[in-house]
Design an enzyme around this catalytic site. Structure first.
Site, PDB file in Angstrom:
ATOM      1  CB  SER A   1      -0.954   0.008   1.186  1.00 15.84           C
ATOM      2  OG  SER A   1      -0.245  -0.133   2.385  1.00 15.84           O
TER       3      SER A   1
ATOM      4  CG  HIS B   1      -3.332  -1.059  -2.298  1.00 12.72           C
ATOM      5  ND1 HIS B   1      -3.888   0.203  -2.269  1.00 12.72           N
ATOM      6  CD2 HIS B   1      -3.185  -1.431  -1.002  1.00 12.72           C
ATOM      7  CE1 HIS B   1      -4.048   0.580  -1.018  1.00 12.72           C
ATOM      8  NE2 HIS B   1      -3.632  -0.388  -0.224  1.00 12.72           N
TER       9      HIS B   1
HETATM   10  C1  LIG Z   1      -3.390  -3.248   2.307  1.00 12.67           C
HETATM   11  C2  LIG Z   1      -4.681  -2.844   2.917  1.00 12.67           C
HETATM   12  N1  LIG Z   1      -5.429  -3.770   3.533  1.00 12.67           N
HETATM   13  C3  LIG Z   1      -6.593  -3.452   4.109  1.00 12.67           C
HETATM   14  C4  LIG Z   1      -7.075  -2.179   4.088  1.00 12.67           C
HETATM   15  C5  LIG Z   1      -8.356  -1.853   4.770  1.00 12.67           C
HETATM   16  O1  LIG Z   1      -9.408  -1.811   3.861  1.00 12.67           O
HETATM   17  P1  LIG Z   1     -10.699  -0.933   4.198  1.00 12.67           P
HETATM   18  O2  LIG Z   1     -10.330   0.477   3.884  1.00 12.67           O
HETATM   19  O3  LIG Z   1     -11.767  -1.487   3.345  1.00 12.67           O
HETATM   20  O4  LIG Z   1     -10.961  -1.118   5.651  1.00 12.67           O
HETATM   21  C6  LIG Z   1      -6.336  -1.183   3.429  1.00 12.67           C
HETATM   22  C7  LIG Z   1      -6.839   0.206   3.285  1.00 12.67           C
HETATM   23  O5  LIG Z   1      -6.923   1.035   4.037  1.00 12.67           O
HETATM   24  C8  LIG Z   1      -5.098  -1.503   2.857  1.00 12.67           C
HETATM   25  O6  LIG Z   1      -4.344  -0.587   2.283  1.00 12.67           O
END
Ligand SMILES: Cc1ncc(COP(=O)(O)O)c(C=O)c1O
Length: 380
Positions: free
Chosen positions: A178, A206
């Site tokens: 991310s 992502h």
């Molecule tokens: C790698 C990753 N996993 C999980 C999440 C969490 O997803 P959500 O925003 O739907 O809670 C995010 C985003 O914030 C993320 O970047």
């Protein structure tokens, strides 16, 4: 006095220039963002495919409200699971070619909910060092042992797995990372998982929508990944998340994942709109092609001395290092009408503060040229 730590910790954050505050955005339209009566070019959005406000998705949302309501009105195991949810689960299964899919309200709760459910005292999690906070919190939330391996360092992972002592081993990684935008080698990870009688859990937040000929994410590279999680809050441009896995794990999570059991199910209107978004993602290849074209233009227009982490995703990270310098650069860009958030510790390791540029299908060539030229000026 009770809870003195609250004031103390806020004061410490302020002193360290790390106090986080929100900014109330008036409107987001394509690549543009409106804040305090000013228009900005937005390079901080996770709407990678430019699908937010897509008329077909908006219509599906309205239709979903009319057909099923805005609220699911209860948890999935009571009466919250509707036809709209079933259709979305089926669509994800077909898209990713996985036997089962289970919907969660967010990526955070999906990661936390699954890892917590698997975290017995006979479980060991092996996490990439750059794993998202929800994976870390989920892994540490139960009785499992947790070990983190150096980012994308599979030699080290293998060395660690050679010494594994517990029967249930889960390797955890992100497909596209991310904050760096680089990718895991999912084939290598799945081979290692097989070799050491382990499972692979891949957070594809992502990658989904952006990677693969139909945007299937990492499953387009390796169809055998044991467990895939992805959120709908990024390229899909709605909200919520899913877990794709085998039938047994699906049934286990319905019975033992507290996040799934004790939470109101996703809005059915949102599920209906998400289904429409996935339909568009599969057919509109130009959106992925445009991200690749614009990303190539960005790296070729950027001053070669500026260090850009290599990527084949929407995420382009420029590591600045010093926190205050990263903040100052972001501030100067904002004055030029470019919205680019500086990412600082604890989101990234100390000394690696950065500009995280997201390039989306709603940007055009001129947007990217203007961004790169302004970054060149401001950094020097
Ligand atoms: C790698 C990753 N996993 C999980 C999440 C969490 O997803 P959500 O925003 O739907 O809670 C995010 C985003 O914030 C993320 O970047």
């Amino acid at each position: 006095m009770a809870f003195e730590f609250i004031a103390e910790q806020l004061a410490q954050q302020k002193l360290a220039h790390r106090l986080r505050q929100r900014q109330c955005i008036a409107e987001q339209q394509g690549a543009k963002l409106f804040y305090q009566n000013k228009e900005y070019l937005n390079f901080s959005s996770n709407d990678y495919l430019g699908l937010n406000q897509h008329p077909e998705i908006n219509d599906a949302f309205h239709e979903g409200i009319r057909k099923f309501g805005a609220s699911s009105c209860s948890s999935s195991l009571v009466t919250g699971f509707s036809y709209a949810h079933q259709v979305l689960e089926n669509t994800v299964c077909e898209w990713l070619n996985k036997p089962r899919c289970l919907l969660f309200n967010s990526g955070f709760s999906a990661n936390h909910g699954v890892l917590h459910a698997l975290a017995t005292d006979q479980t060991q999690f092996w996490l990439d060092k750059l794993s998202h906070a929800s994976l870390i919190d989920g892994a540490f939330s139960g009785k499992a042992k947790v070990k983190r391996f150096l980012h994308n360092n599979y030699d080290q992972l293998e060395q660690l797995l050679m010494q594994k002592k517990l029967p249930n081993n889960l390797i955890v990684s992100e497909g596209v990372f991310s904050m760096d935008g680089d990718r895991a080698d999912v084939n290598a990870l799945q081979n290692i998982a097989k070799k050491y009688d382990s499972w692979l859990y891949l957070d594809d937040a992502h990658s989904l929508g952006v990677i693969g000929d139909k945007g299937q994410g990492s499953t387009s590279i390796n169809p055998d990944i044991d467990i895939v999680m992805a959120t709908f809050g990024k390229a899909v441009a709605t909200s919520g998340a899913f877990i794709a896995c085998n039938e047994e794990l699906h049934d286990f999570l319905i019975n033992f994942s507290r996040h799934y059991i004790y939470s109101t199910a996703m809005s059915p209107a949102n599920a209906w709109a998400t289904n429409k978004s996935i339909e568009i993602i599969q057919r509109e290849h130009w959106r992925r092609e445009k991200i690749a074209e614009l990303s190539a233009l960005f790296s070729s227009t950027l001053d070669p001395e500026i260090e850009l982490i290599p990527t084949s995703s929407s995420i382009n990270a420029i590591v600045i290092g010093d926190e205050l310098k990263a903040l100052e650069i972001a501030q100067k860009l904002k004055a030029k009408g470019i919205w680019l958030t500086a990412i600082r510790p604890p989101t990234v390791p100390n000394g690696t503060s950065r500009l995280r540029v997201t390039i989306s299908a709603s940007h055009n060539l001129q947007d990217i040229k203007s961004l790169a030229e302004n970054i060149n000026k401001v950094i020097h």
